[in-house]
Design a protein around this motif. Sequence first.
Motif: not given
Length: 230
Positions: A95-99, A103-106, A120-122, A127-134
């Motif tokens: 649920e934390a993965i960007h929309v 689907a690709r990561i799941l 994989e990279e995603y 929760p604070d709205g910040a986006i991180r790359w993993i």
Amino acid sequence: MCSCDLEKDFFSDPELMSVIGETANALSFGLESLERNAARLETDARFRQIAETIHEVFWLTDPAKNRVLYTSPAYEAIWGRSVQELYGSPRLWIEAIHVDDRARILDAATTKQVLGTYDEEYRIVRPDGAIRWIHDRAFPIRDAHGNVFRIAGIAEDITQRKAFEEALRSSEAILEAAQELAGLGSWERRGLTNEVIWSDTMYKLLYRDPALGPPTFDQLLDLIDPADRS
């Protein structure tokens, strides 16, 4: 009765010897078990010392992704969520993965992890709205029968690397636009690979098809007027 008779009676009693043998075996097993437990505790301590101090997230789940068995503390710093919350609700990970990546990561997680090909990279949304790359990698752990019963993985925050790559692409685009306006071309030789890179305008100036790539040294000489080669 002399001591020799006692010794003879003692060792000739099959029932008594059987009890002694079982007791000795139990004691031996108990000592071996203690040694194994001590070794396991030492290994567990070393593992936790490493897992709880690295900046990457070490994680362990069941293959079906229904249980999160372990997640190192770095998860809280990167994801902005508590480890205990994840243990209670394993789907918080997906649920934390960007929309746009979910689907690709799941699909990759449920098909590639058991094969050991998951790399994989995603993006995640904190929760604070910040986006991180993993950058997430995983491999299967098999039991004594060869069946996959655990999935272990390492996830790292590559947000800074992605920002640098984007800045580099942006600066290259600006340089390319400036060269286009000025009618200039550029090239570079990368030291580690000795690879030669041409800008788009370089191909245009020398009327060379970009699909061919940069020319070799001899091919480049052929493009230069003989009077100018020296």
